[in-house]
Design a protein around this motif. Sequence first.
Motif, PDB file in Angstrom:
ATOM      1  N   GLU A  38       0.801  -1.219   0.000  1.00 45.10           N
ATOM      2  CA  GLU A  38       0.000   0.000   0.000  1.00 45.10           C
ATOM      3  C   GLU A  38       0.835   1.270   0.000  1.00 45.10           C
ATOM      4  OE1 GLU A  38      -2.945  -0.249  -0.622  1.00 45.10           O
ATOM      5  OE2 GLU A  38      -3.760  -2.111   0.204  1.00 45.10           O
ATOM      6  N   THR A  39       2.125   1.163  -0.034  1.00 48.04           N
ATOM      7  CA  THR A  39       2.937   2.365   0.082  1.00 48.04           C
ATOM      8  C   THR A  39       2.785   3.256  -1.153  1.00 48.04           C
ATOM      9  OG1 THR A  39       5.124   3.244   0.524  1.00 48.04           O
ATOM     10  CG2 THR A  39       5.024   1.338  -0.929  1.00 48.04           C
ATOM     11  N   VAL A  40       2.923   4.560  -0.951  1.00 50.86           N
ATOM     12  CA  VAL A  40       2.956   5.454  -2.102  1.00 50.86           C
ATOM     13  C   VAL A  40       4.406   5.843  -2.401  1.00 50.86           C
ATOM     14  CG1 VAL A  40       0.640   6.373  -1.885  1.00 50.86           C
ATOM     15  CG2 VAL A  40       2.497   7.443  -0.597  1.00 50.86           C
ATOM     16  N   GLU A  41       5.319   5.308  -1.602  1.00 52.22           N
ATOM     17  CA  GLU A  41       6.740   5.579  -1.823  1.00 52.22           C
ATOM     18  C   GLU A  41       7.335   4.546  -2.775  1.00 52.22           C
ATOM     19  OE1 GLU A  41       9.162   5.688   1.760  1.00 52.22           O
ATOM     20  OE2 GLU A  41       7.276   5.981   2.831  1.00 52.22           O
ATOM     21  N   GLU A  64      19.468   1.682   3.728  1.00 51.95           N
ATOM     22  CA  GLU A  64      18.907   2.930   3.209  1.00 51.95           C
ATOM     23  C   GLU A  64      19.165   3.075   1.719  1.00 51.95           C
ATOM     24  OE1 GLU A  64      20.049   6.551   5.162  1.00 51.95           O
ATOM     25  OE2 GLU A  64      19.644   5.614   7.107  1.00 51.95           O
ATOM     26  N   SER A  65      18.261   3.748   1.041  1.00 51.63           N
ATOM     27  CA  SER A  65      18.474   3.993  -0.386  1.00 51.63           C
ATOM     28  C   SER A  65      17.585   5.137  -0.829  1.00 51.63           C
ATOM     29  CB  SER A  65      18.137   2.739  -1.188  1.00 51.63           C
ATOM     30  OG  SER A  65      16.778   2.434  -1.019  1.00 51.63           O
ATOM     31  N   GLY A  66      17.816   5.601  -2.032  1.00 52.17           N
ATOM     32  CA  GLY A  66      16.973   6.663  -2.583  1.00 52.17           C
ATOM     33  C   GLY A  66      15.973   6.084  -3.564  1.00 52.17           C
ATOM     34  N   ALA A  67      15.013   6.904  -3.990  1.00 51.51           N
ATOM     35  CA  ALA A  67      14.011   6.444  -4.955  1.00 51.51           C
ATOM     36  C   ALA A  67      14.712   5.867  -6.182  1.00 51.51           C
ATOM     37  CB  ALA A  67      13.102   7.597  -5.358  1.00 51.51           C
ATOM     38  N   CYS A  68      14.197   4.721  -6.658  1.00 46.42           N
ATOM     39  CA  CYS A  68      14.996   3.912  -7.589  1.00 46.42           C
ATOM     40  C   CYS A  68      14.764   4.199  -9.057  1.00 46.42           C
ATOM     41  CB  CYS A  68      14.736   2.437  -7.317  1.00 46.42           C
ATOM     42  SG  CYS A  68      13.130   1.853  -7.899  1.00 46.42           S
ATOM     43  N   GLY A  69      13.599   4.726  -9.394  1.00 49.57           N
ATOM     44  CA  GLY A  69      13.318   4.958 -10.804  1.00 49.57           C
ATOM     45  C   GLY A  69      12.988   3.684 -11.569  1.00 49.57           C
ATOM     46  N   ASN A  70      12.944   2.538 -10.894  1.00 52.04           N
ATOM     47  CA  ASN A  70      12.648   1.290 -11.588  1.00 52.04           C
ATOM     48  C   ASN A  70      11.650   0.428 -10.809  1.00 52.04           C
ATOM     49  OD1 ASN A  70      12.823  -0.613 -13.648  1.00 52.04           O
ATOM     50  ND2 ASN A  70      14.562  -1.678 -12.701  1.00 52.04           N
ATOM     51  N   CYS A  71      10.621   1.103 -10.275  1.00 46.12           N
ATOM     52  CA  CYS A  71       9.512   0.352  -9.674  1.00 46.12           C
ATOM     53  C   CYS A  71       8.233   1.058 -10.096  1.00 46.12           C
ATOM     54  CB  CYS A  71       9.637   0.306  -8.156  1.00 46.12           C
ATOM     55  SG  CYS A  71       9.293   1.861  -7.340  1.00 46.12           S
ATOM     56  N   ASP A  72       7.104   0.434  -9.874  1.00 48.16           N
ATOM     57  CA  ASP A  72       5.871   1.056 -10.359  1.00 48.16           C
ATOM     58  C   ASP A  72       5.614   2.425  -9.733  1.00 48.16           C
ATOM     59  OD1 ASP A  72       5.388  -0.090  -7.906  1.00 48.16           O
ATOM     60  OD2 ASP A  72       3.492  -1.041  -8.460  1.00 48.16           O
ATOM     61  N   THR A  73       5.874   2.584  -8.452  1.00 47.42           N
ATOM     62  CA  THR A  73       5.558   3.886  -7.857  1.00 47.42           C
ATOM     63  C   THR A  73       6.518   4.980  -8.334  1.00 47.42           C
ATOM     64  OG1 THR A  73       6.802   3.469  -5.843  1.00 47.42           O
ATOM     65  CG2 THR A  73       4.489   2.918  -5.787  1.00 47.42           C
ATOM     66  N   CYS A  74       7.747   4.618  -8.657  1.00 47.21           N
ATOM     67  CA  CYS A  74       8.665   5.612  -9.223  1.00 47.21           C
ATOM     68  C   CYS A  74       8.272   5.951 -10.657  1.00 47.21           C
ATOM     69  CB  CYS A  74      10.099   5.097  -9.209  1.00 47.21           C
ATOM     70  SG  CYS A  74      10.899   5.247  -7.609  1.00 47.21           S
ATOM     71  N   LEU A  75       7.913   4.917 -11.425  1.00 40.23           N
ATOM     72  CA  LEU A  75       7.623   5.125 -12.843  1.00 40.23           C
ATOM     73  C   LEU A  75       6.307   5.867 -13.056  1.00 40.23           C
ATOM     74  CD1 LEU A  75       8.792   1.643 -14.150  1.00 40.23           C
ATOM     75  CD2 LEU A  75       9.873   3.853 -14.615  1.00 40.23           C
ATOM     76  N   ALA A  76       5.346   5.622 -12.199  1.00 41.28           N
ATOM     77  CA  ALA A  76       4.054   6.284 -12.309  1.00 41.28           C
ATOM     78  C   ALA A  76       3.554   6.549 -10.896  1.00 41.28           C
ATOM     79  CB  ALA A  76       3.077   5.409 -13.076  1.00 41.28           C
ATOM     80  N   ARG A 100      -4.409   5.591  -4.516  1.00 37.24           N
ATOM     81  CA  ARG A 100      -5.323   5.365  -5.627  1.00 37.24           C
ATOM     82  C   ARG A 100      -4.551   4.726  -6.775  1.00 37.24           C
ATOM     83  NH1 ARG A 100      -9.980   8.167  -6.619  1.00 37.24           N
ATOM     84  NH2 ARG A 100      -9.320  10.095  -5.634  1.00 37.24           N
ATOM     85  N   GLU A 101      -5.090   3.632  -7.293  1.00 38.30           N
ATOM     86  CA  GLU A 101      -4.405   2.982  -8.417  1.00 38.30           C
ATOM     87  C   GLU A 101      -5.086   3.339  -9.709  1.00 38.30           C
ATOM     88  OE1 GLU A 101      -2.973  -0.277  -5.557  1.00 38.30           O
ATOM     89  OE2 GLU A 101      -4.819   0.879  -5.658  1.00 38.30           O
ATOM     90  N   PRO A 102      -4.643   4.393 -10.358  1.00 43.63           N
ATOM     91  CA  PRO A 102      -5.283   4.706 -11.628  1.00 43.63           C
ATOM     92  C   PRO A 102      -4.837   3.696 -12.672  1.00 43.63           C
ATOM     93  CG  PRO A 102      -3.585   6.337 -11.055  1.00 43.63           C
ATOM     94  CD  PRO A 102      -3.463   5.197 -10.093  1.00 43.63           C
ATOM     95  N   GLU A 103      -5.759   3.281 -13.491  1.00 42.77           N
ATOM     96  CA  GLU A 103      -5.453   2.336 -14.568  1.00 42.77           C
ATOM     97  C   GLU A 103      -4.299   2.879 -15.400  1.00 42.77           C
ATOM     98  OE1 GLU A 103      -5.671  -0.936 -17.064  1.00 42.77           O
ATOM     99  OE2 GLU A 103      -6.184  -0.586 -14.970  1.00 42.77           O
ATOM    100  N   LYS A 104      -4.272   4.222 -15.513  1.00 44.68           N
ATOM    101  CA  LYS A 104      -3.244   4.875 -16.316  1.00 44.68           C
ATOM    102  C   LYS A 104      -1.838   4.573 -15.798  1.00 44.68           C
ATOM    103  CE  LYS A 104      -5.360   8.903 -16.661  1.00 44.68           C
ATOM    104  NZ  LYS A 104      -5.306  10.109 -15.982  1.00 44.68           N
ATOM    105  N   ALA A 105      -1.714   4.554 -14.481  1.00 38.99           N
ATOM    106  CA  ALA A 105      -0.386   4.364 -13.885  1.00 38.99           C
ATOM    107  C   ALA A 105       0.190   3.028 -14.308  1.00 38.99           C
ATOM    108  CB  ALA A 105      -0.487   4.436 -12.368  1.00 38.99           C
TER     109      ALA A 105
END
Length: 655
Positions: free
Chosen positions: A388-391, A404-416, A526-531
């Motif tokens: 359920e995370t938005v991170e 510890e790490s920073g936002a990865c740019g290669n997961c669904d929440t980073c990509l959308a 919220r999981e938009p279909e678009k994401a």
Amino acid sequence: MAQADVEVVEDMNVEGGPEAGEAVQVLRRVFGYEAFRGSQQEIIEHVIGGGDAVVLMPTGGGKSLCYQIPALVRGGVGVVVSPLIALMQDQVDALRALGVRAGFLNSTQDIEERRLVEAEFLAGELDLLYLAPERLRVEQTLSLLDRGKISLFAIDEAHCVAQWGHDFRPDYLALSMLHERWPEVPRIALTATATEATHTEITTRLRMAEARHFVASFDRPNIQYRIAAKNEPKRQLLELLREEHAGDAGIIYCLSRASVEKTAQFLVENGIAAVPYHAGLDPRTRAEHQARFLREDGLVVVATIAFGMGIDKPDVRFVAHLDLPKSVEGYYQETGRAGRDGQPSTAWLAYGLQDVVQQRKLIDGSEGDDAHRRRLSAHLDAMLALCETVECRRVRLLAYFGQESGACGNCDTCLAPPQTWDATVPAQKLLSTVVRLQRERGQKFGAGQIIDILLGKKTAKVIQFDHDALSVFGIGADLREAEWRGVVRQLLAQGLLAVEGDYGTLVLTEASGGVLRGDRQVPMRREPEKAARAARAKAKRAPVDLPEEALPVFEALRDWRGRTAKEQGVPAYVIFHDATLREIAVLRPASLDGLGGINGVGENKLAKYGQPILEVLAGRGTTDGGDAAGAGSGSDHAPPEPPDDIEEPPDDIDW
Ligand code: ADP
Ligand code: ZN
């Protein structure tokens, strides 16, 4: 005999000395790799120097070299303790293909075969000897080891010593005796399980407090993590396989044997090569399916969790979960089986309300005391929080392992990035429906009925219980049914609602009061279909692809590899990894020298396969390539023994 080792050790100048150089030389000559990865070199030099090591490294991190190279550099035989009997043959085959003298002793051999290996061991004709842990309980084995020369003990899958872990093996507890019996022989314990609890248990139970501890980063940057709302799981799965992973090898995990069977059948009906694997199948079929997965290119295995530990197939391109895993630890281990070769891969999980209800039910009904149930519950909560995370998913995952790490740019929440919305009012409506049912009617119901009441649906059950007379009837018509299910799921995940009993009825928790009183806001994802679509579009651009002109060459090389593997009765990746073939296809070396410079082409493989590869590159040797890489089911190689190391769970769910 161990005395000799000590002398060697004392003579050695590990820091930059000739032996340090020797490790790199072995890496290049035997394995064909240019440089060490991460902390491999440090670990290897430490063990070569006679030190004990505890190594925590993610799957695909390169643990095997950490004991294989020291075993080759130090005098004597490296003894590798591994619970994975079914895979020993493949491990040994892979080493032999590199020119390493390896053997194993386990219950699958007849006496003749065992004698042969024992003789090789005693004659010093082995570099590595693989043993099942139960062998070390037999005095005969111990005295055999006494009579040979041991360079090191490697304890693979060391988390099996952890009693509360998911792979506990009582035989591992006895391994603490290795140090007492052979105090001079260095020990290296390795695992891909990273939690502090497991680390501590390994250290104490194997008595390795004095060892050096190497904790690698658990990040697997080439794996794209995605967690989707489960709407129509079959359609979603098919889309993933067709749009992103056509022709790829992958693993699909389901909770129950029945859903494994159904899913595998569904995929086959849709033209995807898939086989089922679970503890309820007869051992022969299971072994055959595992062997096919290892040997063929592009087979999909649909499995319960009883599949996969220690499988070192490097080119698994995706791991999909159709049911919620029970813990982040398990999830990370399972998804870690994707992309060991470092190439882009996908970890995809579909999860919905039903998963939460089902998992809670399983916990309530599980054997063991309250403390055990609390532990299971805590595992589930951590898994839900990840869902359920938005991170960034990766930040969450690594944080779970204390990194510890920073936002990865290669997961669904980073990509959308998902949106959050204020769900306080819907949450209040839902909770008050639960309250009213209980207070006014003394009734408890599951999510379905409660949502029907909120939506104002006059179903037969609503009429039967006269629920349309409740003041809350129809107060939630502003949301769609799917949205309500999302609300229930997230309330459960946040601990603001609970499920109870066999029917999964909804009840309030202590924290619910705050929401009802308006003291507490309820933000939701919220999981938009678009994401989902955006993440998929980006995923498709992942650079698995080759330059166009290299593609036919790569295919020709794969054909050649498939045929060669079949002839030799070994998995295709034992000949060469995809990554190596890809590099060859791009660089198209014209000479043996040039070929030897490619990653993954060591001395032995160059001598054995160099000429045929040059022929393939020259456009010859592909004429009979019609039978693509092991596409048939036939393999003349006997399948490995069934994994009798997997405990049989009692019912349809393979715990
Ligand atoms: P683990 O046991 O940690 O899951 P492996 O030992 O199976 O990982 O290694 C994963 C993959 O990475 C293997 O295909 C291995 O050959 C490859 N590998 C390991 N170390 C190196 C290296 N230094 N350079 C290139 N490839 C490597
Ligand atoms: Zn991310």
